[in-house]
Design an enzyme around this catalytic site. Structure first.
Site, mmCIF file in Angstrom:
data_model
loop_
_atom_site.group_PDB
_atom_site.id
_atom_site.type_symbol
_atom_site.label_atom_id
_atom_site.label_comp_id
_atom_site.label_asym_id
_atom_site.label_seq_id
_atom_site.Cartn_x
_atom_site.Cartn_y
_atom_site.Cartn_z
ATOM 1 C CG HIS A 154 -1.807 -1.366 -3.092
ATOM 2 N ND1 HIS A 154 -0.755 -2.100 -2.570
ATOM 3 C CD2 HIS A 154 -2.610 -2.253 -3.731
ATOM 4 C CE1 HIS A 154 -0.924 -3.377 -2.868
ATOM 5 N NE2 HIS A 154 -2.028 -3.498 -3.581
ATOM 6 C CG ASP A 164 1.633 -0.184 -0.779
ATOM 7 O OD1 ASP A 164 2.038 -0.200 -1.954
ATOM 8 O OD2 ASP A 164 0.594 -0.772 -0.410
ATOM 9 C CB SER A 220 -4.919 -5.615 -4.360
ATOM 10 O OG SER A 220 -3.594 -5.384 -4.833
#
Length: 430
Positions: free
Chosen positions: A409, A406, A162
């Site tokens: 990311h 998070d 990702s």
């Protein structure tokens, strides 16, 4: 009677001081342009959108530094050369209110809701305005027209997890604004996402393969598996989709870092899956990279194609390491880390060493885009709590935002645009 021969003083027109000055000045300018700041200072200022659309690829090339064509001939896609001794990955972050961001979040419809931080309530935007400045040279400004013209009739592919998908989306956002709406599209087919620039007959693609080799996490949608198993010697299941790519950008790291030994399947995922052995993470990672290199050596022509590998993307789970609260993380961080020696606990130097050792033995060139150290400083650039949440948040989580931040990311626009600028520099100005 013959005329006497002309004297030496009259054998040629006398050169005026002004002419000599012009010749000297021209020579100095030529040398400065050829060997100075590596032409990058000319590219330092970004083009306005109206200028970009009128700026043809041939004009871009004409404006670049003169180069040795024979040397460039062995480096596909190169249109210039980087400054000798320049390390693009060593430098500092400079706040740039005018030049950053290079696009607006709301103007790029391709950003996943997991990365649209402003749309999900992030109150600050300073993270969008930091520009990477190498210490002893300049980083060429990204030019979308040059990129697209050199991708004409070609495939560029990002392969990995990702984080590599975020870099892929960043590239699409950097390019799409100069492409008319009817001349571009984005489609997803299982693990493969394709952005098409139709007028250029070019594609920028992303292929989901978090370990590069075959694994039980290969489903592009359902892959949240804690008990991860890989077949480190099997790559063809994925690699059949990579064949024909002209530029490939690989990454793999985060999924290997389970904190435990890796489970290696010797048989098939279609079998009884009883032949599983455990292996130290670094050794398993080494075997997977070797398998990737063997595929590259067999399928990528170094005279026509280019292969890149994006190094470890750091996370910022413990703010104590950069002088923050003992129980803190990236939540509420709004400025980069200033300590030039900072290195977080999430980035494995052992894995970095494996990358270097494996690629040094490759029979084809693989260019490492070393984003690790420069990204270590960017504790402010993560999505944190400002993203689409996959599951409803509990009252306990809402009461403690740090618990669900998070710190892996990255918001777009933001840090990953710089990763692509570095890729752009290594692709065109090696």
């Amino acid at each position: 009677m013959k005329s006497p021969p002309p004297s030496s003083s009259s054998s040629s027109p006398r050169r005026s001081p002004f002419s000599s000055y012009l010749i000297t000045l021209s020579f100095i300018l030529f040398v400065a342009f050829l060997y100075g700041e590596d032409f990058a200072c000319v590219l330092r200022h970004p083009f306005h959108s109206s200028e970009i659309q009128e700026y043809s690829a041939s004009k871009v090339k004409d404006d670049l530094v003169a180069v040795d064509e024979k040397k460039l001939a062995v480096v596909p896609f190169a249109v210039g050369r980087g400054k000798k001794g320049c390390d693009l990955f060593e430098g500092e972050w400079i706040y740039d209110e005018e030049g950053r961001p290079q696009y607006e979040e709301e103007e790029c419809p391709y950003i996943q809701p997991q990365l649209t931080c402003q749309a999900h309530g992030r109150p600050d935007s300073a993270y969008q305005h930091w520009r990477w400045q190498p210490r002893r040279c300049y980083l060429p400004s990204f030019n979308a027209t040059l990129m697209l013209e050199n991708l004409r009739g070609k495939r560029m592919m990002y392969v990995g997890d990702s984080l590599n998908r975020g870099q892929f989306v960043s590239m699409v956002c950097l390019l799409h604004r100069i492409i008319p709406g009817s001349a571009k599209s984005m489609e997803t087919f299982d693990s493969l996402t394709i952005f098409r620039a139709k007028d250029y007959n070019a594609t920028i693609e992303f292929y989901w393969a978090p370990f590069l080799v075959e694994s039980n996490s290969d489903n592009a949608v359902v892959h949240r598996i804690s008990d991860r198993i890989v077949r480190v010697r099997s790559i063809n299941k994925h690699a059949q989709h990579w064949k024909g790519a002209d530029i490939i950008v690989f990454n793999t790291y985060l999924w290997w870092m389970t904190g435990q030994k890796m489970k290696i399947l010797r048989g098939s995922f279609n079998g009884d899956m009883k032949n599983i052995v455990e292996m130290e993470t670094e050794e398993a990672y080494r075997l997977a990279l070797r398998r990737m290199v063997k595929w590259v050596e067999k399928n990528m022509d170094p005279n026509q194609t280019r292969v890149f590998f994006t190094s470890l993307s750091p996370s910022h789970e413990m703010s104590l390491g950069w002088g923050g609260e003992p129980d803190g993380n990236c939540y509420n961080e709004t400025t980069p880390i200033k300590d030039p020696n900072y290195w977080g606990r999430s980035s494995s130097k052992g894995i970095m060493r494996v990358i270097r050792e494996v690629f040094d033995k490759s029979n084809v060139p693989i260019t490492v885009i070393n984003i690790t150290q420069l990204s270590e400083y960017r504790n402010d650039a993560h999505t944190s709590i400002y993203k689409k949440q996959w599951s409803p948040l509990t009252p306990e989580q809402l009461a403690n935002p740090k618990s669900y931040a998070d710190c892996v990311h990255w918001c777009l626009p933001g840090l990953q645009d710089t990763w692509n600028e570095l890729l752009y520099a290594k692709l065109f100005f090696p």
